[in-house]
Structure formats: C-alpha cells, structure tokens
Design a protein around this motif. Sequence first.
Motif, PDB file in Angstrom:
ATOM      1  N   ALA A   4       0.839  -1.196   0.000  1.00  0.00           N
ATOM      2  CA  ALA A   4       0.000   0.000   0.000  1.00  0.00           C
ATOM      3  C   ALA A   4       0.875   1.247   0.000  1.00  0.00           C
ATOM      4  CB  ALA A   4      -0.904   0.005   1.228  1.00  0.00           C
ATOM      5  N   GLY A   5       0.569   2.165  -0.901  1.00  0.00           N
ATOM      6  CA  GLY A   5       1.322   3.408  -0.989  1.00  0.00           C
ATOM      7  C   GLY A   5       0.672   4.522  -0.188  1.00  0.00           C
ATOM      8  N   GLU A   6       1.246   5.716  -0.272  1.00  0.00           N
ATOM      9  CA  GLU A   6       0.762   6.851   0.514  1.00  0.00           C
ATOM     10  C   GLU A   6      -0.620   7.311   0.063  1.00  0.00           C
ATOM     11  OE1 GLU A   6       3.529  10.019   0.610  1.00  0.00           O
ATOM     12  OE2 GLU A   6       5.121   8.855   1.589  1.00  0.00           O
ATOM     13  N   ASN A   7      -0.959   7.072  -1.191  1.00  0.00           N
ATOM     14  CA  ASN A   7      -2.239   7.561  -1.709  1.00  0.00           C
ATOM     15  C   ASN A   7      -3.366   6.542  -1.574  1.00  0.00           C
ATOM     16  OD1 ASN A   7      -1.071  10.015  -2.550  1.00  0.00           O
ATOM     17  ND2 ASN A   7      -0.367   9.083  -4.461  1.00  0.00           N
ATOM     18  N   CYS A   8      -3.084   5.409  -0.959  1.00  0.00           N
ATOM     19  CA  CYS A   8      -4.121   4.397  -0.766  1.00  0.00           C
ATOM     20  C   CYS A   8      -5.036   4.780   0.393  1.00  0.00           C
ATOM     21  CB  CYS A   8      -3.488   3.032  -0.504  1.00  0.00           C
ATOM     22  SG  CYS A   8      -2.564   2.367  -1.904  1.00  0.00           S
ATOM     23  N   LYS A   9      -6.198   4.148   0.439  1.00  0.00           N
ATOM     24  CA  LYS A   9      -7.161   4.428   1.500  1.00  0.00           C
ATOM     25  C   LYS A   9      -7.544   3.127   2.193  1.00  0.00           C
ATOM     26  CE  LYS A   9      -9.227   8.506  -0.695  1.00  0.00           C
ATOM     27  NZ  LYS A   9      -8.358   8.491  -1.873  1.00  0.00           N
ATOM     28  N   TYR A  10      -7.893   3.258   3.473  1.00  0.00           N
ATOM     29  CA  TYR A  10      -8.363   2.107   4.248  1.00  0.00           C
ATOM     30  C   TYR A  10      -9.610   2.523   4.999  1.00  0.00           C
ATOM     31  CZ  TYR A  10      -8.609  -1.620   7.697  1.00  0.00           C
ATOM     32  OH  TYR A  10      -9.050  -2.653   8.478  1.00  0.00           O
ATOM     33  N   LEU A  11     -10.720   1.860   4.710  1.00  0.00           N
ATOM     34  CA  LEU A  11     -12.013   2.155   5.344  1.00  0.00           C
ATOM     35  C   LEU A  11     -12.372   3.637   5.237  1.00  0.00           C
ATOM     36  CD1 LEU A  11     -11.889  -0.084   8.539  1.00  0.00           C
ATOM     37  CD2 LEU A  11     -13.005  -0.552   6.361  1.00  0.00           C
ATOM     38  N   GLY A  12     -12.075   4.209   4.066  1.00  0.00           N
ATOM     39  CA  GLY A  12     -12.486   5.577   3.799  1.00  0.00           C
ATOM     40  C   GLY A  12     -11.539   6.652   4.257  1.00  0.00           C
ATOM     41  N   LEU A  13     -10.413   6.304   4.859  1.00  0.00           N
ATOM     42  CA  LEU A  13      -9.435   7.295   5.304  1.00  0.00           C
ATOM     43  C   LEU A  13      -8.125   7.076   4.562  1.00  0.00           C
ATOM     44  CD1 LEU A  13      -9.832   7.527   9.181  1.00  0.00           C
ATOM     45  CD2 LEU A  13     -10.584   9.165   7.474  1.00  0.00           C
ATOM     46  N   ASN A  23      -6.533  18.390   8.513  1.00  0.00           N
ATOM     47  CA  ASN A  23      -6.423  17.863   7.149  1.00  0.00           C
ATOM     48  C   ASN A  23      -7.285  16.624   6.969  1.00  0.00           C
ATOM     49  OD1 ASN A  23      -4.592  19.853   6.527  1.00  0.00           O
ATOM     50  ND2 ASN A  23      -2.803  18.593   6.970  1.00  0.00           N
ATOM     51  N   ILE A  24      -7.337  15.789   8.006  1.00  0.00           N
ATOM     52  CA  ILE A  24      -8.159  14.586   7.938  1.00  0.00           C
ATOM     53  C   ILE A  24      -9.634  14.966   7.846  1.00  0.00           C
ATOM     54  CG2 ILE A  24      -8.812  12.476   9.151  1.00  0.00           C
ATOM     55  CD1 ILE A  24      -6.067  12.672  10.571  1.00  0.00           C
ATOM     56  N   MET A  25     -10.066  15.936   8.655  1.00  0.00           N
ATOM     57  CA  MET A  25     -11.453  16.344   8.655  1.00  0.00           C
ATOM     58  C   MET A  25     -11.826  17.022   7.342  1.00  0.00           C
ATOM     59  SD  MET A  25     -12.390  15.119  11.478  1.00  0.00           S
ATOM     60  CE  MET A  25     -11.063  13.911  11.395  1.00  0.00           C
ATOM     61  N   ALA A  26     -10.870  17.772   6.750  1.00  0.00           N
ATOM     62  CA  ALA A  26     -11.127  18.401   5.451  1.00  0.00           C
ATOM     63  C   ALA A  26     -11.356  17.330   4.391  1.00  0.00           C
ATOM     64  CB  ALA A  26      -9.962  19.296   5.070  1.00  0.00           C
ATOM     65  N   PHE A  27     -10.596  16.256   4.484  1.00  0.00           N
ATOM     66  CA  PHE A  27     -10.777  15.134   3.562  1.00  0.00           C
ATOM     67  C   PHE A  27     -12.177  14.546   3.714  1.00  0.00           C
ATOM     68  CE2 PHE A  27     -10.794  10.488   3.197  1.00  0.00           C
ATOM     69  CZ  PHE A  27     -10.426  10.328   1.869  1.00  0.00           C
ATOM     70  N   LEU A  28     -12.644  14.400   4.936  1.00  0.00           N
ATOM     71  CA  LEU A  28     -13.973  13.837   5.167  1.00  0.00           C
ATOM     72  C   LEU A  28     -15.065  14.765   4.640  1.00  0.00           C
ATOM     73  CD1 LEU A  28     -13.707  12.347   8.753  1.00  0.00           C
ATOM     74  CD2 LEU A  28     -14.028  11.095   6.632  1.00  0.00           C
ATOM     75  N   TYR A  63     -16.212   5.578  10.454  1.00  0.00           N
ATOM     76  CA  TYR A  63     -14.920   4.998  10.841  1.00  0.00           C
ATOM     77  C   TYR A  63     -14.021   6.058  11.463  1.00  0.00           C
ATOM     78  CZ  TYR A  63     -10.375   2.729  10.515  1.00  0.00           C
ATOM     79  OH  TYR A  63      -9.139   2.219  10.815  1.00  0.00           O
ATOM     80  N   ALA A  64     -14.023   7.268  10.888  1.00  0.00           N
ATOM     81  CA  ALA A  64     -13.209   8.344  11.458  1.00  0.00           C
ATOM     82  C   ALA A  64     -13.664   8.695  12.865  1.00  0.00           C
ATOM     83  CB  ALA A  64     -13.274   9.585  10.569  1.00  0.00           C
ATOM     84  N   MET A  65     -14.987   8.611  13.105  1.00  0.00           N
ATOM     85  CA  MET A  65     -15.513   8.932  14.427  1.00  0.00           C
ATOM     86  C   MET A  65     -15.110   7.901  15.469  1.00  0.00           C
ATOM     87  SD  MET A  65     -19.361  10.356  13.748  1.00  0.00           S
ATOM     88  CE  MET A  65     -19.659  12.053  13.252  1.00  0.00           C
ATOM     89  N   SER A  66     -14.748   6.699  15.037  1.00  0.00           N
ATOM     90  CA  SER A  66     -14.294   5.693  15.994  1.00  0.00           C
ATOM     91  C   SER A  66     -12.827   5.883  16.362  1.00  0.00           C
ATOM     92  CB  SER A  66     -14.507   4.286  15.418  1.00  0.00           C
ATOM     93  OG  SER A  66     -13.651   4.053  14.316  1.00  0.00           O
ATOM     94  N   LEU A  67     -12.152   6.811  15.674  1.00  0.00           N
ATOM     95  CA  LEU A  67     -10.732   7.061  15.926  1.00  0.00           C
ATOM     96  C   LEU A  67     -10.455   8.460  16.432  1.00  0.00           C
ATOM     97  CD1 LEU A  67      -9.248   5.462  12.685  1.00  0.00           C
ATOM     98  CD2 LEU A  67      -9.439   4.394  14.927  1.00  0.00           C
ATOM     99  N   PHE A  68     -11.250   9.434  15.994  1.00  0.00           N
ATOM    100  CA  PHE A  68     -11.001  10.837  16.323  1.00  0.00           C
ATOM    101  C   PHE A  68     -12.254  11.469  16.900  1.00  0.00           C
ATOM    102  CE2 PHE A  68      -8.548   9.776  12.478  1.00  0.00           C
ATOM    103  CZ  PHE A  68      -7.260   9.988  12.944  1.00  0.00           C
ATOM    104  N   LEU A  69     -12.051  12.401  17.821  1.00  0.00           N
ATOM    105  CA  LEU A  69     -13.158  13.206  18.336  1.00  0.00           C
ATOM    106  C   LEU A  69     -13.289  14.429  17.437  1.00  0.00           C
ATOM    107  CD1 LEU A  69     -15.314  13.749  20.463  1.00  0.00           C
ATOM    108  CD2 LEU A  69     -13.579  14.950  21.807  1.00  0.00           C
TER     109      LEU A  69
END
Length: 208
Positions: A4-13, A23-28, A63-69
Amino acid sequence: MEEAGENCKYLGLPNMLNKSKGNIMAFLKDKVRNRMLSWEGRCISQGGKETLVKSVAHSLPTYAMSLFLLSVDITKDFERIILKFWWNWNRSDRKGIHWMSWSILSKHKLNGGRDFNLAMLGKQAWRFLTKPDSLEEKGVILAGIRWKVGSGQMIDIVNQPWLLDDNNPYVTSNHPTLTHNKVSSLVSTEYHGWDEDILRDLFNERDQ
C-alpha cells in the motif's frame, strides 16, 4: 499482494495520516460533499433523500468517528452540507428555502453527531477493557478510562480501574482473597449495596 502506498485508503481514510487532524477532517468534508454532488440533478423524493442521508451520508464519517473526536465546527459543517442537499440540490438554481431549522429537524438527537462520535470512541475503550490483548499500543487510552460499577460481575477487584479516585482508581489493598475475585463478591445481595463487613475486613482505609 501489492504494497500500500501513501495515496491508498483504508475504510475511507487515507492510508498515511499526519498529525494535523484538520487535514483529515477536510478530507472527510470533501468526501461527503462530493457524494452529495453526485446526487445533484436527480429526481429524488423527500423520502428518497432521507434514505440517502441516513444510509450513505451519515455512514461516511463513521470509521473516522471511531478514531477521532470531531470538533463541533466539523459536525456543523457536515450538517450544513446535508441541509443544502435536503433543501436545494434537486433545483437547477440551488435556491431552495429552508422551511425548518436543523434544530427542529433533528431535535430527537440533542447534540447532532456529537453523541454518536463519543459513542464510537467509547466502543474502543470498552474493547480495551474487555479484550486487553487486542491491541499493543493502548496505554494512553487505558490511562483515562474507568469502569462504572453496575453488578460488578465483569470487573476484577484488583488490577482494574473502578475506584472513584481520579489519580489512582486501582485497589491498593493486598489481601490474598481479593485476587481472582470480581467486584460483585463485595456486594450484599440482601441490602443491594456494598457489604461493609467485607470491606472492613479486606480493604485498607484508603480503598474503603
């Protein structure tokens, strides 16, 4: 299997995440917005819109909500994107009228997506408590979670955080009887409360 490279995604992230949660939230936000735009121009009833919002839009950040507030501002941004779709995006001029405020439309969920976000994070803490060998790097989370005593049948008396002490929620008494027993054994079935005789016999003053 490809690496897996840097541009790959896992479960939508993104597969590679930096330290900036912004930056993560902007992506979402972009992901939710783009999904809404893909529905633009379609003849969709209000019932169809409700189904799309509940089954698709609300699931995208799960999925992001299970990792980040998520911050309150990010949650409000999600709400605004969904509102635009609900009121406007089946019109060519995108000038729909917001006939009802979001607080009325979602009044059965008092804090919007915030409670759901906290519930997802709480599931992670529960997993660490009930399956302590599931992950290696969990010290930071374990340092802050506490058992809330109900029946006490799942809580070990020693080596688990269940006392009402923010600094040290662990039992410090070293009576051999405490080892391999559950908190439920300290409860009086007759009075539905702590068995004070047992507490005095087995625990030091601090733990009592």
